[in-house]
Design an enzyme around this catalytic site. Structure first.
Site, short mmCIF file in Angstrom:
data_model
loop_
_atom_site.label_atom_id
_atom_site.label_comp_id
_atom_site.label_asym_id
_atom_site.label_seq_id
_atom_site.Cartn_x
_atom_site.Cartn_y
_atom_site.Cartn_z
N ALA A 6 0.87 -1.17 0.00
CA ALA A 6 0.00 0.00 0.00
C ALA A 6 0.91 1.22 0.00
CB ALA A 6 -0.89 -0.01 1.23
N GLY A 42 0.64 -4.87 1.06
CA GLY A 42 -0.54 -4.98 0.20
C GLY A 42 -0.28 -5.75 -1.08
N GLU A 100 -0.62 -9.25 -0.09
CA GLU A 100 -2.05 -9.44 0.22
C GLU A 100 -2.89 -9.54 -1.05
OE1 GLU A 100 -1.83 -6.02 2.87
OE2 GLU A 100 -2.75 -7.23 4.44
N GLU A 140 4.56 -4.74 7.67
CA GLU A 140 3.78 -3.68 8.32
C GLU A 140 4.20 -3.38 9.76
OE1 GLU A 140 2.52 -6.05 6.43
OE2 GLU A 140 1.05 -5.21 5.04
#
Ligand code: DAK
Length: 258
Positions: A63, A108, A111, A131
């Site tokens: 992200a 992300g 993910e 993260e």
């Protein structure tokens, strides 16, 4: 579209996340374009999707850290929901999605690959959930899908240590199904997609649903899910043609998605 390229070759659609300046990191604009692209897939014609990143270095580097850095708690939750909604759309799309992971798949990026049905990667791929090193939890389903895919022990190790793993380790723990030299990744993904696309679409779709929904249920409920989806294939043109071809010792003429 600025950040998403979508091309259809025969019955296979290729979605490319194309934000090379940020190694294809997912910001709100990328997520919105991906969402719109998924909505626009012609499910009558396209039977399998491939998701990849542009360039030779990164699938998706996570992200967007710049965008996330100033979020409030409420905005963070909303950003997580935005990603989760798109990833869930990908996961529950009626056709299979192959992630062709061509480099970094961090946060992300890891993910989104796990929201796809199948992951294959290049030998320069790197997976990880960094993260906790940034002061946050995985927020696009990482705590949930990684544990389901590789088991809670390995998922907890990866998430708590924030250590990245290379392609060979990803293969060993079952995070990816196969590793290829970078130049061979997309041909391999396309070959696999074409192999899926030639099978009976209603049956493939029902298999995806049965596996996904069955994994969320207890076994008694899961076998009922399978029974219903199995039954749903009967009386279709494709079931009749597939079985007739076997009985008549000939090749299937064509599956027509009906
Ligand atoms: N976000 C924004 N920009 C990124 C980025 C990212 N994730 N990753 C790379 N970039 C940008 C870099 O800032 C750099 O931009 P410029 O400086 O050139 O403007 C450019 O891409 C090239 O990157 P590098 O110069 O760093 O390239 P290197 O080859 O040296 O390193 C790298 C490649 C992938 C190892 C490195 O870029 C890196 O460590 N990137 C960050 C990887 C990372 O930590 N990803 C995880 C992000 S956290 C949640 C919702 C979602 C999430 C969590 C919570 N909720 C709301 C609950 C998800 C979180 C994440 O994904």
């Amino acid at each position: 579209m600025e950040f998403i390229k979508y091309e259809v070759e025969g019955a296979v659609g290729v979605i490319t996340i194309d934000r090379p300046k940020a190694l294809n990191a997912l910001n709100s604009a990328v997520l919105a374009e991906l969402d719109a692209t998924l909505d626009a897939v012609d499910l009558a014609a396209v039977r399998c999707l491939i998701l990849t990143g542009s360039g030779e270095k990164s699938f998706v580097a996570g992200a967007d850290i710049g965008e996330m850095s100033t979020l409030t708690k409420a905005e963070g939750e909303a950003f997580g929901k935005k990603g989760n909604d798109v990833f869930r759309k990908l996961e529950t799309l009626p056709i299979p999605v192959i992630a062709a992971v061509n480099g970094f798949a961090l946060g992300g990026g890891c993910e989104i690959s796990m929201s796809c049905d199948i992951r294959i990667c290049s030998d320069n791929a790197v997976f990880g959930q960094p993260e906790v090193g940034l002061g946050i939890t995985p927020g696009f389903g990482g705590t949930q899908r990684l544990a389901r895919l590789v088991g809670p022990g390995m998922a907890k190790q990866m998430i708590y240590t924030a250590r990245n793993i290379k392609a060979d380790e990803a293969l060993r723990i079952g995070l990816v199904n196969a590793v290829y030299p970078l130049a061979e990744l997309m041909p391999a993904a396309k070959k696999m997609a074409a192999g899926i696309a030639k099978n009976a679409p209603i049956a493939v779709r029902n298999c995806k649903k049965a596996i996904n929904e069955g994994l969320e249920a207890g076994m008694d409920e899961a076998v009922v899910i399978e029974e219903k989806l199995f039954g749903d294939c009967f009386e279709s043109y494709d079931q009749k043609e597939g079985m007739a071809a076997f009985l008549e010792k000939r090749k299937v003429e064509a599956f027509l998605n009906k």
